[in-house]
Design an enzyme around this catalytic site. Structure first.
Site, PDB file in Angstrom:
ATOM      1  CG  ASP A 464      21.961 -23.006  26.727  1.00 39.46           C
ATOM      2  OD1 ASP A 464      21.074 -22.933  27.583  1.00 39.46           O
ATOM      3  OD2 ASP A 464      22.146 -22.142  25.857  1.00 39.46           O
ATOM      4  CD1 TRP A 505      14.630 -24.981  34.120  1.00 37.70           C
ATOM      5  CD2 TRP A 505      16.251 -26.470  34.535  1.00 37.70           C
ATOM      6  NE1 TRP A 505      14.199 -26.203  33.682  1.00 37.70           N
ATOM      7  CE2 TRP A 505      15.166 -27.137  33.923  1.00 37.70           C
ATOM      8  CE3 TRP A 505      17.371 -27.194  34.891  1.00 37.70           C
ATOM      9  CZ2 TRP A 505      15.192 -28.486  33.666  1.00 37.70           C
ATOM     10  CZ3 TRP A 505      17.386 -28.532  34.639  1.00 37.70           C
ATOM     11  CH2 TRP A 505      16.310 -29.178  34.026  1.00 37.70           C
ATOM     12  CG  ASP A 525      19.428 -15.940  24.935  1.00 39.09           C
ATOM     13  OD1 ASP A 525      19.764 -16.493  26.000  1.00 39.09           O
ATOM     14  OD2 ASP A 525      19.452 -16.516  23.840  1.00 39.09           O
TER      15      ASP A 525
HETATM   16  C1  GLA Z   1      20.749 -20.035  24.271  1.00 41.55           C
HETATM   17  C2  GLA Z   1      21.747 -19.307  25.141  1.00 41.55           C
HETATM   18  C3  GLA Z   1      22.626 -18.422  24.283  1.00 41.55           C
HETATM   19  C4  GLA Z   1      23.336 -19.262  23.252  1.00 41.55           C
HETATM   20  C5  GLA Z   1      22.319 -20.032  22.442  1.00 41.55           C
HETATM   21  C6  GLA Z   1      22.976 -21.038  21.516  1.00 41.55           C
HETATM   22  O1  GLA Z   1      19.828 -19.165  23.710  1.00 41.55           O
HETATM   23  O2  GLA Z   1      21.093 -18.580  26.129  1.00 41.55           O
HETATM   24  O3  GLA Z   1      23.573 -17.742  25.081  1.00 41.55           O
HETATM   25  O4  GLA Z   1      24.211 -20.135  23.886  1.00 41.55           O
HETATM   26  O5  GLA Z   1      21.404 -20.747  23.259  1.00 41.55           O
HETATM   27  O6  GLA Z   1      22.063 -21.757  20.771  1.00 41.55           O
END
Ligand code: GLA
Length: 716
Positions: A464, A505, A525
């Site tokens: 991530d 990205w 998300d």
């Molecule tokens: C981002 C990702 C999530 C999760 C969080 C963890 O928001 O998109 O899926 O992995 O980080 O902090």
């Protein structure tokens, strides 16, 4: 609409607030507004009498002073709330809509009515009411992009409107004069985003009645005065759509992917997903050299000796019959995720601060106990929160687990535990110095970390980006690719196969494949609500050509089942919306990763995630992502060619009313009569010539298989 996953991400600010602990300070800001507004409320003592007026009154309230002489009141929750109209779940008496204490701005309210938007409650005031008082807002349990409006109508006239209230915004206080009124209507609307399931609270809501009144207000079935009829449209409980229950047939059947791959020389693990009355006994012909099958557990393990392509003949025999299925095994470098990964991830259910070794073990246990492992779910993935705080590596740079991730044994033992069930183990990190949740990232330790994970037995790696932005803003594609290749190279040198997936990205889908990613996020998300499922699903359009065996567009985790950062909160999606969600993910060849509390799945959720025929579409070995074939306003027909020559076809109704959707064979490049099977019902519907049409619920779907299956390398 934005399909970007980078800066700003859809929920990144709230995410980081939650994770960094800043939530507390945000909430206290809300609390302070609350305290001020609450001054009036404190004047109304439990017991029934308005005993005092606060000094600080708004002009309007001061004008009402006369009406606020000692009087009786009734709590709204004491009325018969079954007469209300609502779209998802009934009103909650004294609780928020999810059945937990009403909490707003950190304050818990002892009284009130919780409601999902949209709802309407109509009260016959019997001419005795003088005032309605309430504190309204979105429940704290719903901190992610909820939006509602509260309205109060009196005898056909709107007398109060909260305006738009969004998650984490301060509460608003209503004080409405009801003197002389007959019918009061309380309405919670969806804030215009079509998510009908945001948790709005009528907290401390009460109706003041004149002293000496002989009658009491009571709720009535439907408003006879007030809202125009169109405002009531859709305000009836939406029943769960009819879908076939979990198939518990005693006759053996083999499910799961029809193709799998691994690098020769690296550990191989594959559980044959099979159902049927046991004990089942497994056998496999034509397994490649180096692999062996445990005939009791159905676990194939070992190490492929060389590159190649084999068609193994799997067999599961039980007292009620025998199931056979081909499994194509590919031996080569970078042949992982030949079908979209299926499994579970800890993020939405436990977040960063509640995830523990025990919970990961339990997730693996429940994956088996709930019958998910035998449907093809195989990855048990720890998301953020498992490792140490930034800068706290061991002296030799070795990554260690953090205190919050309570480890009773060791990561290696945890990996072994998962593998013993035939399941696979996933982990999370960042190419930056920190992760999104502000734990230690792998910056300048990429190879060292990949080797550590390999020692632990990791099979799946999610990278991530958040923390990497402090190293490089990623303004050029080359810079963005570098953040990905640094781990690709590390994984390639660690001696173990790991599916490699990447968040962040927004344009990753354009180049993810060439830099060796197996999956990449296509949007920020997701939240368990319609507007988000819709937002993310729309982001799939235009990415279709990038998906294929070994490289998939990832729209984020499935938003079904109790979840949401340790709250066991039910999804805010209606049954139809959940069906749409699962169908869209499967039609789009998306990874099917659950992120809910597997211990607490309801029958509908289980039926939704365990339907073999629907999962088969997702796992189709051709790996061709579905595309819209017709789009008429809110009505979409999507099709996806399948390995056996048939097509999966989904009729999606994105609109607000049930509608008839027709799929014409010409649009599928078919002619003549073709058999049609309903996959959610697991039922043959007959042979149709030229077209097929069905009525599709609001935000709902019908999922079909059209055509007669033919021969292929993968079947029979
Ligand atoms: C981002 C990702 C999530 C999760 C969080 C963890 O928001 O998109 O899926 O992995 O980080 O902090």
């Amino acid at each position: 609409m934005t399909c970007s996953t980078v800066n700003p991400r859809a929920t990144a600010p709230i995410n980081s607030i939650l994770r960094s602990g800043l939530l507390l300070s945000v909430l206290s800001a809300v609390i302070s507004v609350h305290a001020e507004e609450g001054a009036f409320y404190n004047a109304v003592q439990p017991g029934g009498n308005i005993i005092a007026m606060p000094d600080k009154l708004s002009t309007a309230m001061a004008a009402k002073k006369v009406a606020l002489q000692p009087a009786n009141f009734i709590w709204l929750e004491s009325l018969d709330l079954s007469k209300g109209r609502f779209t998802l779940r009934p009103f909650a008496v004294g609780n928020s809509a999810i059945g937990k204490p009403i909490t707003m701005g950190g304050k818990v309210y002892a009284h009130g009515v919780g409601s999902y938007s949209r709802s309407v409650l109509t009260v016959d005031l019997k001419g005795v009411a003088t005032q309605f008082l309430a504190t309204v807002g979105i429940d704290d349990s719903h901190p992610y992009s909820g939006s509602v409006t509260f309205e109060i109508w009196l005898d056909g006239r709107k007398v109060a409107d909260s305006g738009l209230i969004e998650s984490l915004q301060p509460v608003k206080v209503f004080s409405v004069d009801l003197t002389g009124g007959h019918q009061m209507l309380l309405r919670v609307e969806n804030g215009g985003d079509f998510s009908n399931n945001d948790c709005g609270n009528w907290a401390d809501a009460k109706i003041v009645i004149s002293p000496g009144a002989r009658e009491k207000p009571q709720t009535v079935d439907a408003p006879s005065l007030g809202l125009e009829p169109k405002a009531m449209v859709g305000l009836e409980l939406e029943p769960l759509p009819a879908i076939a229950p979990v198939d518990n047939s005693s006759v053996p059947a083999i499910h799961g992917p029809r193709i799998t791959g691994a690098t020769p020389g690296h550990p191989f693990l594959y559980l044959i997903p099979a159902t049927g009355a046991g004990p089942l006994k497994y056998s496999a012909e034509d397994l490649p050299a180096g692999l062996k099958l445990d005939e009791q557990t159905g676990i194939i393990s070992g190490v492929l000796e060389k590159d190649g392509r084999w068609v193994a003949q799997l067999k599961a025999s039980g007292p009620q019959g025998v199931a056979r299925r081909k499994l194509v095994i590919v031996g080569d470098r970078h042949k992982l995720a030949l079908t979209p990964p299926m499994g579970w991830n800890s993020w939405y259910v436990w977040g960063g601060d509640r995830v523990t070794e025990q919970k990961i073990r339990e997730a693996a246990d429940w994956m088996v106990k709930q019958g998910l492992a035998v449907r093809g779910y195989q990855y048990v993935n720890i998301d953020d929160g498992w490792d140490c705080p930034p800068g706290r590596r061991e002296k030799d740079g070795h990554i260690s687990t953090g205190e919050l991730f309570q480890l009773k044994t060791s990561m290696k033992a945890l990996g072994d535990y998962i593998h013993a069930k035939g399941l696979k183990f996933g982990i999370y990190s960042s190419p930056g110095p920190t992760t999104c949740g502000n734990y230690e990232g792998s910056y300048q330790h990429e190879l060292q970390d990949a080797r550590t994970w390999a020692e632990w037995g990791v099979d799946f790696f999610k990278s991530d980006l958040c923390g990497y932005l402090s190293v490089d803003s990623g303004s050029t594609v080359e810079a963005r690719k570098k953040a990905v290749t640094v781990f690709r190279e590390a994984i390639d040198q660690c001696g173990r196969d790991m599916v490699y997936t990447f968040g962040g990205w927004g344009d990753t889908w354009e180049w993810g494949r060439e830099v060796g990613l197996n999956c990449w996020r296509i949007a920020g998300d997701i939240n368990p609500k319609w507007s988000d499922v819709r937002r993310v699903a729309l982001c799939q359009r235009g990415t279709e050509q990038q998906a294929g065996p070994g490289h998939w567009n990832d729209p984020d985790f499935l938003q079904v089942g109790p979840s949401w950062f340790s709250q066991d909160m039910p999804t805010f999606l209606t049954g139809n919306e959940q069906l749409f969600h699962m169908t869209h993910w499967c039609m789009s060849a998306a990874p099917l990763i659950l992120s809910c509390n597997l211990a607490k799945l309801e029958p509908f959720t289980l039926a939704l995630i365990s339907n073999d025929e629907v999962i088969e579409v997702d796992q189709d070995p051709l790996g061709i992502q579905g595309r819209p074939v017709t789009l008429l306003g809110d009505l979409e027909v999507m099709s996806r060619p399948l390995f056996d020559g048939t097509q999966a076809v989904a009729l999606f109704n994105w609109g607000e009313k049930p509608a008839q959707i027709e799929v014409r064979w010409a649009d599928l490049r078919l002619a003549g009569p073709h058999p049609v099977r309903d996959l959610w019902l697991r039922k043959d519907l007959g042979v149709f010539d030229g077209s097929f049409k069905a009525t599709v619920a609001r935000h709902g779907t019908v999922m079909l298989k059209v055509g007669k299956p033919g021969e292929s390398e993968f079947a029979p």
